[in-house]
Design a protein around this motif. Structure first.
Motif, PDB file in Angstrom:
ATOM      1  N   HIS A 256       0.853  -1.163  -0.108  1.00  0.00           N
ATOM      2  CA  HIS A 256      -0.055   0.032   0.127  1.00  0.00           C
ATOM      3  C   HIS A 256       0.783   1.138  -0.004  1.00  0.00           C
ATOM      4  O   HIS A 256       1.891   1.499   0.780  1.00  0.00           O
ATOM      5  N   PRO A 257       0.624   2.215  -0.968  1.00  0.00           N
ATOM      6  CA  PRO A 257       1.445   3.339  -0.981  1.00  0.00           C
ATOM      7  C   PRO A 257       1.524   3.897   0.431  1.00  0.00           C
ATOM      8  O   PRO A 257       2.603   4.797   0.836  1.00  0.00           O
ATOM      9  N   PHE A 297      -6.842   7.651   0.806  1.00  0.00           N
ATOM     10  CA  PHE A 297      -5.315   8.029   0.607  1.00  0.00           C
ATOM     11  C   PHE A 297      -5.116   8.861  -0.536  1.00  0.00           C
ATOM     12  O   PHE A 297      -4.173   9.398  -0.956  1.00  0.00           O
ATOM     13  N   GLU A 298      -6.139   8.864  -1.415  1.00  0.00           N
ATOM     14  CA  GLU A 298      -5.938   9.548  -2.735  1.00  0.00           C
ATOM     15  C   GLU A 298      -5.403  10.732  -2.678  1.00  0.00           C
ATOM     16  O   GLU A 298      -4.590  11.151  -3.715  1.00  0.00           O
ATOM     17  N   CYS A 301      -1.707  10.542  -2.409  1.00  0.00           N
ATOM     18  CA  CYS A 301      -1.207   9.450  -2.959  1.00  0.00           C
ATOM     19  C   CYS A 301      -0.266   9.572  -4.411  1.00  0.00           C
ATOM     20  O   CYS A 301      -1.099  10.011  -5.362  1.00  0.00           O
ATOM     21  N   PHE A 303       0.495   7.682  -6.521  1.00  0.00           N
ATOM     22  CA  PHE A 303       0.066   6.651  -7.469  1.00  0.00           C
ATOM     23  C   PHE A 303      -1.297   6.839  -7.956  1.00  0.00           C
ATOM     24  O   PHE A 303      -1.803   5.808  -8.548  1.00  0.00           O
ATOM     25  N   SER A 304      -1.966   7.666  -7.533  1.00  0.00           N
ATOM     26  CA  SER A 304      -3.593   7.837  -7.718  1.00  0.00           C
ATOM     27  C   SER A 304      -3.855   7.744  -9.138  1.00  0.00           C
ATOM     28  O   SER A 304      -3.212   8.458  -9.969  1.00  0.00           O
ATOM     29  N   CYS A 308      -9.080   5.142  -8.619  1.00  0.00           N
ATOM     30  CA  CYS A 308      -8.967   5.209  -7.019  1.00  0.00           C
ATOM     31  C   CYS A 308     -10.342   5.876  -6.546  1.00  0.00           C
ATOM     32  O   CYS A 308     -10.600   5.393  -5.105  1.00  0.00           O
ATOM     33  N   PRO A 313     -11.548   1.254  -1.430  1.00  0.00           N
ATOM     34  CA  PRO A 313     -10.617  -0.173  -1.825  1.00  0.00           C
ATOM     35  C   PRO A 313     -11.235  -1.089  -0.812  1.00  0.00           C
ATOM     36  O   PRO A 313     -11.069  -0.835   0.307  1.00  0.00           O
ATOM     37  N   CYS A 327      -5.386  -1.422  -1.610  1.00  0.00           N
ATOM     38  CA  CYS A 327      -5.136  -0.559  -2.620  1.00  0.00           C
ATOM     39  C   CYS A 327      -5.368  -1.139  -4.197  1.00  0.00           C
ATOM     40  O   CYS A 327      -5.049  -2.137  -4.452  1.00  0.00           O
ATOM     41  N   VAL A 328      -6.463  -0.484  -4.893  1.00  0.00           N
ATOM     42  CA  VAL A 328      -6.700  -1.069  -5.971  1.00  0.00           C
ATOM     43  C   VAL A 328      -5.678  -1.447  -6.981  1.00  0.00           C
ATOM     44  O   VAL A 328      -5.816  -2.111  -7.860  1.00  0.00           O
ATOM     45  N   ARG A 329      -4.688  -0.484  -6.800  1.00  0.00           N
ATOM     46  CA  ARG A 329      -3.544  -0.496  -8.207  1.00  0.00           C
ATOM     47  C   ARG A 329      -2.372  -1.416  -7.294  1.00  0.00           C
ATOM     48  O   ARG A 329      -1.150  -1.352  -8.006  1.00  0.00           O
TER      49      ARG A 329
HETATM   50  S1  SF4 Z   1      -6.093   2.990  -4.378  1.00  0.00           S
HETATM   51 FE1  SF4 Z   1      -5.074   4.500  -5.680  1.00  0.00          FE
HETATM   52  S2  SF4 Z   1      -5.115   6.227  -4.402  1.00  0.00           S
HETATM   53 FE2  SF4 Z   1      -5.430   4.379  -3.048  1.00  0.00          FE
HETATM   54  S3  SF4 Z   1      -3.679   4.061  -2.285  1.00  0.00           S
HETATM   55 FE3  SF4 Z   1      -3.848   2.659  -3.976  1.00  0.00          FE
HETATM   56  S4  SF4 Z   1      -3.075   3.843  -5.826  1.00  0.00           S
HETATM   57 FE4  SF4 Z   1      -3.300   5.289  -4.045  1.00  0.00          FE
END
Ligand code: SF4
Lengths: 604, 328
Positions: A256-257, A297-298, A301, A303-304, A308, A313, A327-329
């Motif tokens: 998770h970021p 966290f968007e 974040c 990486f958003s 997101c 998530p 974290c979806v990514r």
């Molecule tokens: S879901 Fe998206 S915004 Fe949230 S932590 Fe993961 S990458 Fe970042």
């Protein structure tokens, strides 16, 4: 419990000790907690604590760690509204009436809170206080013995103020375990202690777990502490679990970021560089009254993406470790996080220090053979003996040591809050030094707004109203506070904001010397990094010299190129920070270094 | 240290009383000599009283006499002021003690009862605020009207019923003596007479104390140690009585000490309304007669009572909070 690979709560510790353990002692399912004022403190938390297991709960302040702990004990603030379940050994604490919750606490739970000074009743003997939790006098003595409290029989009649901080914390722990509870909640139990005491306390707690089989929910903002003590760790963000698993996996391979960000803003004892900016999480946790609809966290974040913000998530198996993340990514960004985590954990070679060369000969502060003895009617206490030190103009000196070693006394002497009993104190040109305290909240006048607090300080400069106002705006921007904050009073600010206000007030009229007393020790890692970055900028841009008192070697290293280690009122070692930490000469320095919780050492 | 402080306060008090006595416009010599005395007689009297001496000499002289317990002679009773006060003081102390007891009981009871949010506490708090702002003479007269005139539950005044057997010695305190001499009917009679004046005197301080205790308790119940106590599984009742209360007594005790000053001032009013034969009644008459020595004497004695009472409050605060003991 039934071990079901698809059940997200069934991730058990890798250690065989807890494998196949009996029923969980605490189970939280889909727990929501809403507080009066529209604060949505917990937003669907799932967590299970096995008998004898230590679960670490980490995250920034405001992430809901404490609320989760208090909810499990049935001690949520008045007006709290729940959804979901929180079971403590057979009692569902969100729905039970207060008497049932009380009985569940009495029979199955114990609690240790952060500050042992305020958490013990100052007007009650410790024997009586422990006695309220124990069945008999023998049980009181036994509990005290178990936590390594020296001579319990003789000290039952003492009051908390007659004990040292470490002993007070032991009393708290004795109280928590006296009834052999199934679960002990520990809310930042070592944050108020210095490193060596922290180390002994952590060892003590692990020992108690092994001996008594008591499960623990250990709340901390210090990832290394969690790594050292916990069997499993849950990273909380904005009232939700962001990542969950065995600490060695979660912290080595964060998926998770947010976890990665927390790891990156940790201070290390080696590597990195003192002049650049520390990696910070940027921004602060979201306002719990106005949470974003998607990933909380968007906004912070790096990486958003659009996905997101589509929805919350869910906590699903992590692509990088056997635990869970939200974290979806996670899968897409895994390589990047891997690289980042490696960087954060790497023990890079020490940097070639490029601290500003202090002008030779000019000192912002010089102490020569300073002595200080505190006298009360009954006894004398030597606080400082024969201390000599110099902070060059624009330089930075960190004063480190255990509590009671005399470092704060030196600081107070330097800024003339205390008079030296002997020796000489000389300040360089540039007038009165300013001071930043650990507890910024109490050093701010409660009925003044931030703008008034700052204005009070600028007034002495003889500037016009417009000019003053411009200076205030500038300083606020400089410490990263919004205009909105200027109209608020200290009580409405968060801890980090208060510390920034304190800092703004200390530097709005730039002093030649800034004296700091543990300004970061009560802050989250990310906020501590922000404050340290501010201090660095102060030095770089305004040439302010720093005298910095701390018990945290990593913080000392992050702010000062020179370090002085104190023990029992004397300076036992002094020198360039990196060299002292790399090749400690004195016993005391080695002891301090030993005690620093470190993930690297934990997993070695 | 503390005793030294008390002595200094008393000395300042004595000096102020002396200075007041020597600068008041009423001419004591004239008062002693009687109205319509000739200037020669007054001058003679001045010499007798030593009023022609310089201030410093008179001051030393005054201190000397004071040390022997001589408060000089009252103008209107023509007896030594010290004797007058010795006679009246026990009744006042009884009244004061009863008032303090009522203050403590009501203060504690109402303070504790309103500390936790319950149904009806809002109403009670409203009553507190209203009650604490009624002046003592209004209370006294109101009580007299209601409980004596309308209901007839309590006597109109005095310390004992007329015709009741009189008790004298050994302590001078009627309540104590009646018990020592085995006369319970007198004891209950005095107690019955005490109720209204003592309550009138105590009500305002009691409600103030209750309010102070209430806010202290509310503060204490929010402290970390209260949370620790709850985490131990103590009943909310025990959290309050065992943990919060002792930590909440400092401020109410201070208020009690201060309010005692108010009570001492209220005594003149209450004793007059209820014909209570104490020093309040005595000073009321002394003021009417312009009796400077008597007024000075009473002022001094009340000052001493006040200083002592506050010393007791200090000691209580030390007893309550072990942390203060180290500082002391
Ligand atoms: S879901 Fe998206 S915004 Fe949230 S932590 Fe993961 S990458 Fe970042």
């Amino acid at each position: 419990m039934q071990t079901d690979a698809n059940d997200p709560r069934s991730v058990t510790a890798a250690e065989p000790a807890t494998e196949g353990a009996s029923r969980p002692v605490a189970t939280v399912r889909g727990l929501h907690l809403r507080l009066p004022g529209g604060v949505h403190a917990l937003r669907g938390v799932d967590l299970e604590i096995e008998a004898g297991e230590i679960v670490g709960l980490v995250g920034e302040s405001g992430s809901g760690k404490t609320m989760l702990g208090l909810s499990l004990l049935g001690l949520a603030p008045a007006g709290a509204r729940f959804e979901g379940e929180a079971w403590l050994a057979g009692t569902e604490m969100t729905a039970a009436d207060s008497e049932a919750r009380r009985l569940a606490r009495r029979e199955h739970a114990g609690a240790v809170f952060q500050d042992p000074m305020t958490s013990l009743n100052p007007t009650m003997k410790i024997g009586t206080q422990v006695g309220e939790a124990a069945a008999s006098r023998e049980a009181v003595v036994e509990a005290l013995e178990q936590v390594g409290f020296p001579e319990p029989e003789r000290r039952l009649g003492q009051y908390p103020h007659e004990l040292s901080g470490g002993l007070r914390q032991r009393v708290m722990i004795a109280m928590a375990i006296a009834r052999r509870p199934a679960l002990v909640l520990l809310d930042e139990p070592t944050t108020a202690l210095d490193v060596t005491l922290q180390r002994t306390t952590l060892k003590l707690l692990r020992g108690l777990r092994d001996e008594l089989g008591v499960a623990m929910l250990f709340i901390t903002h210090d990832l290394a502490v969690a790594a050292e003590i916990a069997d499993r760790v849950a990273v909380l963000y904005a009232g939700r679990v962001a990542e969950l698993g065995v600490p060695s996996a979660v912290f080595r391979h964060p998926s998770h970021p947010y976890t990665a960000g927390l790891l990156a803003s940790r201070l290390a004892l080696a590597g990195g560089d003192r002049d650049g900016e520390l990696a910070t999480l940027g921004g602060e946790p979201p306002d719990p009254r106005r949470l974003p609809p998607g990933c909380p966290f968007e906004p912070r974040c790096p990486f958003s993406r659009e996905v997101c913000s589509l929805g919350l998530p869910a906590l699903v198996p992590s692509p990088r470790h056997p635990g869970l993340d939200a974290c979806v990514r996670a899968a897409e960004i895994a390589p990047e996080l891997e690289a980042g985590a490696a960087r954060a954990l790497a023990l890079a070679p020490p940097p070639v220090s490029s601290a500003p060369e202090p002008a030779p000969g000019v000192a912002a502060l010089e102490l020569r053979h300073v002595e200080k003895t505190f006298r009360s009617r009954r006894h004398e206490q030597r606080a400082v003996s024969d201390v000599s030190l110099t902070v060059p103009e624009g330089g930075a000196l960190a004063l480190v040591g255990e509590s009671g070693c005399g470092k704060t006394t030196i600081l107070r002497i330097a800024v003339a809050l205390e008079r030296a009993g002997g020796g000489a104190v000389e300040l360089g040109p540039g007038g009165r030094p300013q001071m930043v305290f650990q507890d910024a909240g109490s050093s701010l006048t409660p009925w003044m707004t931030v703008r008034q607090l700052l204005d009070e300080r600028v007034r002495t400069e003889g500037l016009g109203a417009a000019e003053r106002s411009r200076r205030i705006d500038e300083t606020l921007a400089w410490v990263g506070l919004s205009q909105e904050v200027a109209t608020m009073r200290p009580s409405r600010l968060s801890g980090g904001q208060r510390q920034r206000v304190a800092l703004a007030r200390a530097v709005i009229v730039p002093p030649a010397l800034l004296a700091c007393d543990e300004p970061t020790s009560a802050l989250d890692v990310s906020l501590a990094a922000v404050v340290i970055n501010l201090l660095r900028r102060l030095r770089r841009e305004l040439g302010v010299a720093l005298l910095f008192v701390t018990h945290d070697l990593a913080v000392a290293r992050a702010v000062a190129e020179e370090i002085a280690v104190m023990s029992a009122g004397r300076i036992v070692e002094r020198g360039e920070t990196d060299r002292v930490l790399r090749e400690p000469q004195s016993e005391e320095t080695r002891r301090l270094l030993e005690a620093v919780p470190s993930m690297e050492r934990t997993w070695r | 240290m503390r005793i030294l402080g008390m002595l200094v306060v008393l000395w300042v008090l004595v000096t102020i009383v002396f200075l007041l006595g020597s600068v008041v416009p009423s001419e004591p010599a004239r008062a002693y000599a009687g109205a319509g005395a000739s200037p020669q007689v007054i001058a003679q009297k001045r010499k007798e009283l030593g009023l022609d001496q310089p201030l410093a000499v008179r001051y030393v002289d005054y201190l000397g006499r004071l040390a022997q317990g001589d408060l000089s002679e009252s103008v209107h009773t023509h007896k030594p002021v010290a004797d007058d006060i010795a006679e009246a003081l026990p009744a006042t102390l009884e009244l004061l003690f009863a008032a303090v007891m009522i203050t403590v009981l009501i203060g504690l009871g109402v303070g504790v009862a309103t500390a936790r949010p319950r149904r009806g506490t809002g109403l009670l708090r409203g009553a507190l605020v209203a009650g604490a702002s009624v002046p003592v003479f209004t209370l006294g007269l109101l009580a007299l009207f209601l409980f004596y005139y309308k209901l007839g539950w309590f006597p109109s005044g005095g310390q004992v019923s007329p015709g009741a057997a009189t008790v004298s010695g050994p302590t001078g305190f009627l309540i104590v003596d009646s018990l020592l001499r085995g006369q319970p009917e007198v004891f209950f009679d005095v107690l019955w007479h005490l109720v209204l004046p003592a309550t009138a005197l105590a009500l305002t301080p009691a409600l103030l104390t209750a309010r102070t205790l209430r806010s202290s308790l509310r503060f204490s119940l929010r402290q970390d140690y209260a949370r620790t106590a709850r985490a131990k599984g103590l009943r909310e009742r025990d959290v309050l009585w065992r943990h919060a209360l002792r930590n909440s007594l400092n401020a109410p005790l201070t208020i009690c000490g201060l309010e005692l000053g108010g009570m001492l001032a209220g005594i003149a009013v209450v004793e007059t309304i209820f014909a209570w034969p104490g020093i309040g009644l005595y000073i009321d008459r002394s003021i009417a007669a312009g009796d400077v020595p008597a007024i000075a004497g009473v002022t001094l004695v009340t000052g001493i009572v006040f200083v002592f009472a506050n010393a007791i409050v200090d000691l209580l605060q030390l007893a309550v909070d072990p942390r203060l003991r180290r500082l002391a």
